[in-house]
Design an enzyme around this catalytic site. Structure first.
Site, PDB file in Angstrom:
ATOM      1  N   LYS A 310      -5.747 -16.831 137.881  1.00  0.00           N
ATOM      2  CA  LYS A 310      -5.203 -16.792 139.241  1.00  0.00           C
ATOM      3  C   LYS A 310      -5.482 -18.127 139.926  1.00  0.00           C
ATOM      4  O   LYS A 310      -6.551 -18.702 139.802  1.00  0.00           O
ATOM      5  CB  LYS A 310      -5.832 -15.655 140.047  1.00  0.00           C
ATOM      6  CG  LYS A 310      -5.391 -14.280 139.620  1.00  0.00           C
ATOM      7  CD  LYS A 310      -5.977 -13.187 140.482  1.00  0.00           C
ATOM      8  CE  LYS A 310      -5.237 -13.047 141.788  1.00  0.00           C
ATOM      9  NZ  LYS A 310      -5.600 -11.800 142.512  1.00  0.00           N
ATOM     10  N   GLU A 396      -5.218   6.013 143.037  1.00  0.00           N
ATOM     11  CA  GLU A 396      -5.348   6.824 144.246  1.00  0.00           C
ATOM     12  C   GLU A 396      -5.493   8.304 143.938  1.00  0.00           C
ATOM     13  O   GLU A 396      -6.233   9.023 144.629  1.00  0.00           O
ATOM     14  CB  GLU A 396      -4.131   6.589 145.157  1.00  0.00           C
ATOM     15  CG  GLU A 396      -4.065   5.212 145.780  1.00  0.00           C
ATOM     16  CD  GLU A 396      -3.416   4.171 144.891  1.00  0.00           C
ATOM     17  OE1 GLU A 396      -3.303   3.010 145.326  1.00  0.00           O
ATOM     18  OE2 GLU A 396      -3.001   4.516 143.759  1.00  0.00           O
ATOM     19  N   ARG A 424       0.754   8.140 147.088  1.00  0.00           N
ATOM     20  CA  ARG A 424       0.682   8.232 145.631  1.00  0.00           C
ATOM     21  C   ARG A 424      -0.231   9.371 145.182  1.00  0.00           C
ATOM     22  O   ARG A 424      -0.240   9.709 143.992  1.00  0.00           O
ATOM     23  CB  ARG A 424       0.185   6.902 145.058  1.00  0.00           C
ATOM     24  CG  ARG A 424       1.116   5.728 145.343  1.00  0.00           C
ATOM     25  CD  ARG A 424       0.425   4.386 145.140  1.00  0.00           C
ATOM     26  NE  ARG A 424       0.077   4.139 143.758  1.00  0.00           N
ATOM     27  CZ  ARG A 424       0.761   3.340 142.935  1.00  0.00           C
ATOM     28  NH1 ARG A 424       1.841   2.718 143.366  1.00  0.00           N
ATOM     29  NH2 ARG A 424       0.362   3.149 141.705  1.00  0.00           N
TER      30      ARG A 424
END
Length: 664
Positions: A310, A396, A424
């Site tokens: 990243k 979740e 979700r």
């Protein structure tokens, strides 16, 4: 800074005439362009910088947009947007009327699937691959033309150009998204379906395996090559002539031999042909491997494991990947991000501080989040209570049921999840929490509209989808002091599930108590008393309701302003009093149709208070998606700022000029 090669690229087909050396230069130019663009708009920088070479390689090798390239989440797709005809608009990212910060079907044919929530790419890609196979079997082909030309480093085989049934489907998913169960559900299905699908696992934290230099690259090229795949298929056919135990032993020997050299046994067990790990920043490695996978004739899903960094190529982002994941405007030379002027603390910080205060007094309080400790403020809680803080990853559903299990044993769990992400886990909220009446506390950040993140992250639906669930208690904070009180109220509430919602952004500047006071459940408050118009607010539109009352008062119209505090249970005594003593009653909420206003209308109808002269108007978010813009403009469009509230009240009153307040 000059970008001569990037200037020649209008669409990805232009890349297919470039040499490998030119593609490397193009990647350098693309990285510079990405940094410069995001410095002027803000957005997701680190993830985009990490996939620059991968983006170049995918578009150079595959025939996009005919070949389907799906970016999971889509927040890493800025370089993709630049290469796919949107460079002239890249500095409108996340601005009103500009490009979305995520992939979006309506924006470009190069975005075959829109995203902003994670872990959807493999499911969507498998659906596209199965559709391709069915249409090909029925005599229909996937449309689209081929790019490239003579001498191109990644030119397409003529046979493949003619046969559109060979269309490739590529899903690029990050390792963070691989923590979500949906990704494994999709992989399990893909392994059984046997449709040709390429999944690129972008491992940007090296959390699965490290590339091991030249030998790793050589092995990846070897096992992805057509000769190797052909030999493997021949051996598989021979093995089928032997008794089943011998054939099975040969298959497993093949899998585990490659697994010992390269890793990826888990993916092999799920039915994927694993290739990698490959250095995702080395085009000399990426290009031949991707070309081999593109031209492979065997069916079935393939997983290519690439390792990236990243923030690659921009030193400030490399040094602090977390701080440069999502950025505001910044100075390209120094990397210094623009600082907001001093102001009140954010609602997120207020929630975190209030929860820490409650946890100091109650060792039963624990906190759960789903890969968003910073976004929900629980990183501060974790520093104070590391053993009582749980980040379960992008999961979740698991987070909610995990909390339910803790509640069964007497702990007091707070599940801090963005409103839009709690969607979700809806079945878990219903079946695992509410049905068993377990005291799980839901803290829903980013309630209402969220500015630059747009419709995908707007917390529009939680009041509607939670309000219909038995045993559920719902609260909405109107300011930072109320939020502090509601955290204390949730902590003390042991008689079933309870949820509180609060928005993104700063509070109003009120003095915040060190610890909240427990509120009486189902009781609102009146802030201003009037006679003609009643404004009943749920959430942080209260400030706009008070401004609207001032404007109406200046026009000679007397207003009552009340803060409902609770949507469930409603303060029915307050509600009926407002309905009986005013000509007009407006509810104001930053939620969808079917939420607080619907619960109010339901009660008023059953109480017979809509049968007389009362003019009732629920003001909600419109039944439409609102694109990214400043929050102020979004709420203007939604009709929930003070001028629109004033107009709605006047319109209601004018339709009822002869009406009198309904009296008991």
């Amino acid at each position: 800074m000059p970008t001569p090669l990037l200037d020649r690229v209008r669409v990805p087909a232009d890349l297919r005439n470039f040499s490998a050396e030119q593609l490397r230069q193009l990647a350098d130019e693309l990285r510079l362009e990405t940094v410069d663009a995001v410095s002027t708009t803000g957005g997701h920088l680190g993830a985009s910088l990490g996939v620059v070479e991968l983006t170049v390689a995918l578009h150079a090798i595959f025939d996009t947009p005919s070949d389907r390239l799906i970016w999971d989440v889509g927040h890493q797709a800025y370089p993709h947007k630049i290469l796919t005809g949107r460079r002239d608009r890249i500095r409108t990212l996340r601005q009103g009327g500009g490009l979305s910060g995520f992939t979006r079907r309506a924006e470009s044919e190069y975005d075959p699937f829109g995203a902003a929530h994670s872990s959807t790419s493999i499911s969507a890609g498998l659906g596209m691959a199965v559709a391709r196979d069915l249409l090909a079997a029925q005599g229909g082909g996937a449309g689209g033309g081929a790019g490239g030309g003579a001498g191109a480093v990644a030119s397409l085989p003529a046979a493949r150009v003619a046969d559109r049934s060979s269309q490739a489907v590529i899903a690029v998913i990050g390792d963070g998204a691989m923590s979500a169960g949906m990704a494994y559900e999709a992989m399990n299905n893909a392994g059984a379906a046997k449709s040709r699908l390429i999944v690129v696992l972008n491992d940007n934290d090296m959390s699965i395996a490290r590339p091991v230099g030249a030998m790793s690259a050589y092995l990846s090229r070897l096992i992805s090559s057509r000769p190797f795949l052909s030999i493997r298929e021949v051996m598989a056919r021979l093995a089928r002539r032997f008794p089943r135990p011998i054939a099975e032993a040969a298959r497993r020997a093949d899998e585990y031999a490659r697994g010992m050299l390269t890793g990826g046994t888990l993916f092999e067990e799920m039915g994927f042909y694993y290739v990698g790990p490959v250095d995702g920043h080395d085009l000399d490695h990426l290009l031949p491997v991707l070309r081999n996978l593109r031209d492979a004739e065997e069916s079935g899903p393939i997983l290519l494991h690439v390792v990236t960094q990243k923030g690659k190529g921009y030193q400030p982002a490399e040094a602090a990947a977390d701080k440069y994941h999502g950025v505001v405007k910044f100075n390209v030379v120094t990397g210094e991000q623009a600082k907001a002027p001093p102001g009140p603390p954010s609602y997120t910080k207020v929630f975190a501080n209030a929860l820490i205060a409650e946890a100091e007094a109650d060792p039963r309080i624990v906190a759960v989040t789903a890969a968003m400790p910073g976004g929900t403020g629980l990183d501060a809680f974790e520093k104070r209570f590391p053993r009582r803080s749980f980040d379960v990853g992008i999961a979740e559903q698991h987070a909610v049921t995990f909390a339910a299990g803790m509640a069964c044993e007497g702990l007091r769990p707070f599940v801090a999840i963005y409103s839009t992400f709690l969607q979700r886990a809806y079945d878990q909220v219903v079946h695992d929490v509410a049905l068993q009446n377990l005291p799980v506390r839901f803290a829903m950040d980013r309630a209402g509209l969220v500015g630059a993140d747009g419709a995908t992250h707007a917390g529009a639906y939680d009041v509607a989808y939670l309000g219909c669930i038995p045993n559920m208690t719902l609260m909405a904070a109107s300011d930072e002091v109320e939020l502090t009180h509601m955290v204390a109220t949730a902590a003390a509430h042991d008689s079933g599930p309870i949820a509180l919602r609060y928005p993104r952004g700063e509070g109003t500047g009120l003095e915040i108590p060190a610890r909240g006071t427990v509120l009486p459940i189902g009781k609102g408050r009146v802030l201003r008393q009037g006679t003609t118009i009643a404004l009943l607010s749920y959430g942080t539109r209260l400030a706009e309701a008070l401004r609207a009352a001032d404007e109406l008062a200046a026009q000679g119209l007397s207003c009552t302003v009340a803060d409902a505090r609770f949507a469930k249970p409603l303060d029915t005594e307050l509600l009926e009093r407002l309905a009986r003593t005013h000509a007009v009653l407006l509810t104001v909420e930053e939620g969808s149709v079917g939420g607080f206003g619907s619960l109010v209308a339901h009660h008023l109808a059953h109480a017979g208070l809509l049968d007389g002269g009362l003019r009732f108007r629920p003001l909600t978010l419109p039944d439409a998606y609102i694109d990214h813009d400043t929050p102020r403009k979004q709420y203007d469009l939604a009709g929930l700022n003070s001028p629109q509230i004033v107009q709605a009240a006047r319109d209601a009153l004018q339709h009822n000029t002869t009406a009198q307040p309904v009296r008991a």
